[in-house]
Design a protein around this motif. Structure first.
Motif, mmCIF file in Angstrom:
data_model
loop_
_atom_site.group_PDB
_atom_site.id
_atom_site.type_symbol
_atom_site.label_atom_id
_atom_site.label_comp_id
_atom_site.label_asym_id
_atom_site.label_seq_id
_atom_site.Cartn_x
_atom_site.Cartn_y
_atom_site.Cartn_z
ATOM 1 N N ASN A 124 -3.522 0.150 15.002
ATOM 2 C CA ASN A 124 -2.169 0.442 15.490
ATOM 3 C C ASN A 124 -1.603 1.677 14.806
ATOM 4 O OD1 ASN A 124 -2.309 -1.826 17.124
ATOM 5 N ND2 ASN A 124 -1.219 -3.148 15.685
ATOM 6 N N TYR A 125 -1.912 1.832 13.499
ATOM 7 C CA TYR A 125 -1.419 2.998 12.774
ATOM 8 C C TYR A 125 -2.074 4.272 13.284
ATOM 9 C CZ TYR A 125 0.152 5.884 8.889
ATOM 10 O OH TYR A 125 0.739 6.869 8.134
ATOM 11 N N MET A 126 -3.372 4.180 13.572
ATOM 12 C CA MET A 126 -4.062 5.354 14.108
ATOM 13 C C MET A 126 -3.468 5.751 15.469
ATOM 14 S SD MET A 126 -6.007 6.100 11.720
ATOM 15 C CE MET A 126 -6.512 5.273 10.222
ATOM 16 N N LYS A 127 -3.128 4.743 16.270
ATOM 17 C CA LYS A 127 -2.509 5.038 17.568
ATOM 18 C C LYS A 127 -1.148 5.695 17.372
ATOM 19 C CE LYS A 127 -4.781 1.266 20.104
ATOM 20 N NZ LYS A 127 -4.570 -0.014 20.814
ATOM 21 N N ILE A 177 -6.649 -7.836 1.026
ATOM 22 C CA ILE A 177 -7.213 -8.966 1.762
ATOM 23 C C ILE A 177 -7.724 -10.032 0.795
ATOM 24 C CG2 ILE A 177 -9.143 -9.653 3.250
ATOM 25 C CD1 ILE A 177 -8.828 -6.939 4.664
ATOM 26 N N LYS A 178 -8.360 -9.572 -0.265
ATOM 27 C CA LYS A 178 -8.872 -10.513 -1.261
ATOM 28 C C LYS A 178 -7.736 -11.324 -1.883
ATOM 29 C CE LYS A 178 -11.646 -10.645 -5.515
ATOM 30 N NZ LYS A 178 -12.366 -9.808 -6.518
ATOM 31 N N ASP A 179 -6.622 -10.634 -2.198
ATOM 32 C CA ASP A 179 -5.482 -11.335 -2.784
ATOM 33 C C ASP A 179 -4.885 -12.337 -1.795
ATOM 34 O OD1 ASP A 179 -5.821 -9.873 -5.074
ATOM 35 O OD2 ASP A 179 -4.276 -8.386 -4.583
ATOM 36 N N ILE A 180 -4.743 -11.875 -0.540
ATOM 37 C CA ILE A 180 -4.179 -12.771 0.474
ATOM 38 C C ILE A 180 -5.086 -13.969 0.690
ATOM 39 C CG2 ILE A 180 -3.550 -12.977 2.905
ATOM 40 C CD1 ILE A 180 -2.717 -10.040 2.814
ATOM 41 N N GLN A 181 -6.370 -13.703 0.842
ATOM 42 C CA GLN A 181 -7.308 -14.799 1.065
ATOM 43 C C GLN A 181 -7.355 -15.738 -0.144
ATOM 44 O OE1 GLN A 181 -10.862 -12.562 2.130
ATOM 45 N NE2 GLN A 181 -10.600 -13.143 4.278
ATOM 46 N N MET A 228 0.835 -1.199 0.000
ATOM 47 C CA MET A 228 0.000 0.000 0.000
ATOM 48 C C MET A 228 0.866 1.244 0.000
ATOM 49 S SD MET A 228 -2.913 -1.000 2.741
ATOM 50 C CE MET A 228 -3.476 0.682 2.828
ATOM 51 N N ASP A 229 0.399 2.281 -0.702
ATOM 52 C CA ASP A 229 1.087 3.566 -0.746
ATOM 53 C C ASP A 229 0.250 4.574 0.009
ATOM 54 O OD1 ASP A 229 2.036 5.895 -3.387
ATOM 55 O OD2 ASP A 229 2.490 5.832 -1.250
ATOM 56 N N MET A 230 0.732 4.950 1.222
ATOM 57 C CA MET A 230 -0.015 5.885 2.057
ATOM 58 C C MET A 230 0.523 7.293 1.882
ATOM 59 S SD MET A 230 -2.195 3.920 3.584
ATOM 60 C CE MET A 230 -2.752 4.806 5.024
ATOM 61 N N SER A 231 0.837 7.683 0.676
ATOM 62 C CA SER A 231 1.518 8.953 0.427
ATOM 63 C C SER A 231 0.633 10.169 0.555
ATOM 64 C CB SER A 231 2.134 8.938 -0.968
ATOM 65 O OG SER A 231 1.114 8.858 -1.934
ATOM 66 N N MET A 232 -0.681 9.992 0.592
ATOM 67 C CA MET A 232 -1.599 11.129 0.678
ATOM 68 C C MET A 232 -1.298 12.157 -0.407
ATOM 69 S SD MET A 232 -1.768 11.664 4.795
ATOM 70 C CE MET A 232 -2.647 13.189 4.665
ATOM 71 N N ASP A 233 -1.039 11.680 -1.607
ATOM 72 C CA ASP A 233 -0.644 12.556 -2.706
ATOM 73 C C ASP A 233 -1.848 13.299 -3.259
ATOM 74 O OD1 ASP A 233 0.730 13.793 -4.691
ATOM 75 O OD2 ASP A 233 0.955 12.023 -5.945
ATOM 76 N N SER A 248 -7.411 6.296 7.183
ATOM 77 C CA SER A 248 -8.514 5.340 7.311
ATOM 78 C C SER A 248 -9.157 5.079 5.957
ATOM 79 C CB SER A 248 -9.556 5.874 8.300
ATOM 80 O OG SER A 248 -10.659 4.991 8.403
ATOM 81 N N TYR A 249 -9.360 6.156 5.194
ATOM 82 C CA TYR A 249 -9.973 5.990 3.867
ATOM 83 C C TYR A 249 -9.086 5.133 2.970
ATOM 84 C CZ TYR A 249 -11.547 7.023 -0.846
ATOM 85 O OH TYR A 249 -11.972 6.896 -2.145
ATOM 86 N N MET A 250 -7.786 5.383 3.021
ATOM 87 C CA MET A 250 -6.882 4.649 2.162
ATOM 88 C C MET A 250 -6.762 3.189 2.589
ATOM 89 S SD MET A 250 -4.074 7.681 1.560
ATOM 90 C CE MET A 250 -3.410 7.045 0.025
ATOM 91 N N PHE A 251 -6.831 2.933 3.905
ATOM 92 C CA PHE A 251 -6.896 1.553 4.369
ATOM 93 C C PHE A 251 -8.162 0.889 3.840
ATOM 94 C CE2 PHE A 251 -3.574 2.171 7.599
ATOM 95 C CZ PHE A 251 -3.001 0.911 7.610
ATOM 96 N N GLU A 252 -9.280 1.600 4.018
ATOM 97 C CA GLU A 252 -10.564 1.034 3.596
ATOM 98 C C GLU A 252 -10.609 0.790 2.090
ATOM 99 O OE1 GLU A 252 -13.485 3.766 4.925
ATOM 100 O OE2 GLU A 252 -13.192 3.331 7.051
#
Length: 781
Positions: A726-729, A555-559, A504-509, A544-548
């Motif tokens: 954990n990231y939010m914390k 998750i789909k790929d992992i599962q 995931m890229d959480m760069s908030m670009d 949170s939006y980017m996680f969602e």
């Protein structure tokens, strides 16, 4: 005696009548002042009152930011355009009539704006704002001209000081008033920021009809219609082009379609306007003003004062950022600015009456410079409430000494009394041009500071914590080792964790990730409108939006990968189960074969025993027959035939014995062979049974692995949810750092902005040196 008494009584009555007349005039003058000042206050207040509720209104009426800003822009443009026209109309028809019409239009515009909420129409709102602006544009120059000409020369400064004070306070407190009205009536009742004007307008109109005299120019000339039209077009084109001009990308901005056509149109029309005004009997704009160096200097200083004043509209945002207070609360600090500006303005008028306008305006420029530099270099570097308040006090005092009184006084000193309305209107127009241009420059400082905001905030944000190993994953490792599938398992799990699967890229670009995903408009608006108190929450919402948005695919790929492993294990279990069935069948066949062999061995053993018994019996029979033969041979009387028969019988028995012995040996060999086969089948059975047990063990391990992988697959979403938590914390733990970075970046923009304000005042101070303030001789042109 009687004549003396009558004369004394008459004189006393005349004195009382004169004193009564003076008292009545004083009382009437008080009413006139109050009516003009209240009208001036509500007109100036509406310039900024809409600012804090702009987004609420545009959202309610379905307008976006690009369209919504026009509720402010159209007011500013029309307000500036109408000022010189209203001043000239007041010269011709009288201040009372134009003032009452202006108040009526302002009130009517307020009603139209309020009704736009019920009509759910942004177009209706804009129409109302235009009508409001036309009315407000007639209030300021008329009130200023009335105060500037109705008071005697020795009190004119004080009078103009009151006008400047009220105007300045209203401008400064507009945003605060808007927030307060919304707090009282609620965000869904925003129309009340317009409706509150109506009772004031009614009272002012009634009071004006009763008390205000209709002062007008004694000489009436033909209205300059063409000049008025040209000036209106020039002002609107000039202000619109300048408002859209990006001063930090000047050359490129000049090529934009909402800039150069309007500036070009204004430039083309100016020579035509000059020609028309030189020919006009009563010009809307006195070209001769440009020939008077004192008036030109005054107008240039008016432009700079107007520009400097616009720096103050950012004070609430600065206070909120510097002191880390919620949006809206910074407006209360403007009260400090307004109080000191309001107090200094009338004082400046009195001081002008005593010392002249030049030293007072110079003092105002100097104090403004000190206040702006204090804000730029002290308040932004050493952030605390003391430094903020000190800077606001200094700037408030400077504004009070510069924003109206001295410049109005200077303008009136160099123009004829009959031109006072249009002269002050011209000054107001120039000042309004400054107020229109300056925000574009000052917002640019914040935009420039914000250019690095994204990267700097990203550096302040914590890294995404590693996805923790799952309990099932830990339990699976030894099972996979036993199954000999460690390499395959580790490859599937990404070196024993899920981080390589996250990707995931959480760069908030600004709304984009590595998948070019665009953030929703609401989240983008939240990011753009964030302040120092909400940037952490906004950052968490972004994350949170980017996680969602990203994790469902991850998750789909992992599962899917785990499901493939589960399917593979299931196929392995099925294969082992088939093998186990075949091995069980083999064991059964071995057991059946061994049982048959055992039965054969037993039969052969019985045959061998019988043959051995037969051989033994034959041996005894042969021995007995041999004895008889011996005895017969010894007995000479034995019949030779009998002896031959006995010997033949012996031979037969011996042959039979030999055959039976040979058969016995063959049976023994068969038995040995069958025993060997039996034993070999026993060894094979043991091996097959061992293989069966091992296969059953692998089957159990694989079944356990399958159950763990199914459980792990089902728990993947909760693991990522925990990672997000954990990231939010971690963002919360870094909140001070994030807020500090945001605060420092914006403070850098505010620093440059207030340096710009200081430069405006420095230039004004230098221009003031060229102004000649000869109080001993009042010059009229």
């Amino acid at each position: 005696m009687s004549e003396g008494r009558e004369r004394e009584q008459t004189e006393r009555a005349n004195i009382e009548k004169i004193e009564l007349t003076k008292a009545e005039k004083k009382d009437k003058l008080g009413w006139i002042m109050s009516l003009y000042l209240v009208g001036l206050f509500i007109g100036a207040l509406s310039t900024g009152i809409i600012t804090p509720v702009r987004t609420i209104i545009q959202t309610s009426l379905g307008a976006d930011d690009q369209l919504g800003i026009w509720m402010i822009t159209i007011y500013t443009l029309c307000y500036a355009a109408i000022i010189p026209i209203s001043g000239k109309l007041a010269d011709r028809h009288g201040r009372k009539i134009v003032f009452i019409i202006s108040i009526f239009l302002f009130g009517a515009g307020s009603v139209i704006c309020g009704l736009s909420a019920g009509a759910d129409s942004f177009a209706v709102l804009l129409i109302g704002r235009v009508v409001q602006a036309v009315g407000a544009g007639g209030i300021m120059p008329i009130a200023t001209a009335e105060f500037g000409t109705s008071f005697p020369e020795e009190k004119r400064g004080m009078a103009l000081g009151m006008v400047g004070g009220v105007y300045g306070i209203a401008n400064v407190l507009g945003a605060t008033a808007g927030s307060a009205i919304i707090d009282i009536f609620g965000v869904d009742k925003w129309e009340w920021i317009f409706y509150v004007n109506i009772p004031f307008c009614i009272l002012i109109i009634v009071g004006s009809i009763i008390y205000i005299p209709n002062h007008k120019s004694e000489v009436v000339y033909k209205i300059d219609k063409i000049g008025t039209l040209l000036m209106t077009v020039i002002i609107l084109a000039l202000l619109y082009g300048l408002k859209n001009l990006n001063f930090f990308d000047f050359l490129h901005s000049l090529t934009e379609r909402d800039v150069y056509p309007f500036l070009l149109a204004a430039l083309v029309l100016i020579p035509l306007f000059v020609f028309v005004e030189n020919k006009a009997e009563d010009p809307i704009f006195h070209i001769e003003y440009m020939k008077n160096s004192q008036i030109v200097v005054t107008l240039m200083m008016g432009l700079l004062v107007g520009s400097s004043m616009m720096g103050m509209i950012f004070i609430p945002q600065f206070a909120e950022n510097a002191l880390k207070i919620s949006s809206g609360d910074g407006g209360y600090f403007v009260i400090i600015l307004g109080l000191f500006a309001g107090a200094a303005s009338p004082v400046s008028g009195k001081l002008i009456d005593k010392f002249g306008s030049k030293p007072i305006l110079g003092a105002g420029f100097a104090i403004s410079i000190i206040g702006a530099l204090y804000l730029a270099f002290v308040a932004t570097a050493y952030v605390n409430i003391f430094n903020v308040v000190i800077s606001l006090v200094l700037i408030g005092l400077g504004m009070g000494l510069t924003m109206g009184t001295p410049l109005n006084y200077m303008m009136l000193r160099h123009t004829r009394d009959e031109d006072s309305n249009s002269a002050l209107a011209t000054l107001s127009l120039v000042r309004s041009i400054g107020t229109a241009i300056a925000p574009a420059i000052m917002v640019g400082f914040l935009a420039q500071a914000g250019a690095t905001m994204q990267d700097d905030l990203m550096k302040a944000l914590p890294e995404i914590p590693p996805v923790p190993k799952m309990e099932q994953q830990v339990e699976l490792q030894p099972i996979m080792d036993q199954l000999g599938a460690s390499d395959e398992f580790n490859e599937m799990m990404g070196d024993s964790d899920l981080n390589s699967m996250l990707n995931m890229d959480m760069s908030m670009d600004m709304g984009k990730t590595d998948k070019n995903m665009k953030l929703p408009d609401e989240l983008l608006k939240s990011l753009q409108s964030s302040d120092v108190t909400t940037i952490v929450v906004t950052s968490k919402n972004m994350a949170s939006y980017m996680f969602e948005t990203n994790t469902p695919d991850v998750i789909k790929d992992i599962q899917a990968g785990i499901s493939e492993g589960i399917d593979g294990i299931g196929e392995g279990i099925n294969g082992i189960s088939s093998g186990i069935d075949e091995m069980n069948q083999g064991l059964q066949e071995i057991d059946t074969g061994r049982a048959g062999i055992k039965q054969g061995i037993d039969g052969i053993s019985q045959g061998i025993a019988g043959m051995e018994t037969g051989i033994a019996n034959q041996g005894r029979g042969i021995a007995a027959l041999k004895q008889r033969i011996i005895e017969a041979e010894a007995n000479l009387g034995t019949d030779p035939g009998e002896l031959a028969r006995l010997r033949a019988m012996l031979t037969q028995l011996q042959d039979a014995e030999n055959q039976l012995s040979a058969k016995l040996e063959t049976s023994k060999e068969q038995k040995a062979s069958m025993e060997k086969a039996y034993n070999d089948m026993g060894v094979g059975r043991t091996q097959l049974a061992g293989a069966l047990e091992e296969a059953q063990g692998q089957k159990c391990l694989m079944a356990e692995a399958k159950d763990l992988m199914v459980s792990m697959r089902d728990d993947i979403p909760s693991v990522f949810a925990q990672t997000e938590a954990n990231y939010m914390k971690s963002i919360d733990k870094n909140s001070e750092k994030i807020e500090g970075v945001y605060q420092k970046i914006l403070n850098g923009g505010f620093k440059n902005m207030f340096i710009c304000v200081a430069i405006f005042n420095i230039i004004g101070l230098l221009l003031l040196v060229a102004y000649k303030d000869d109080r001993r001789h009042i010059h009229r042109t």
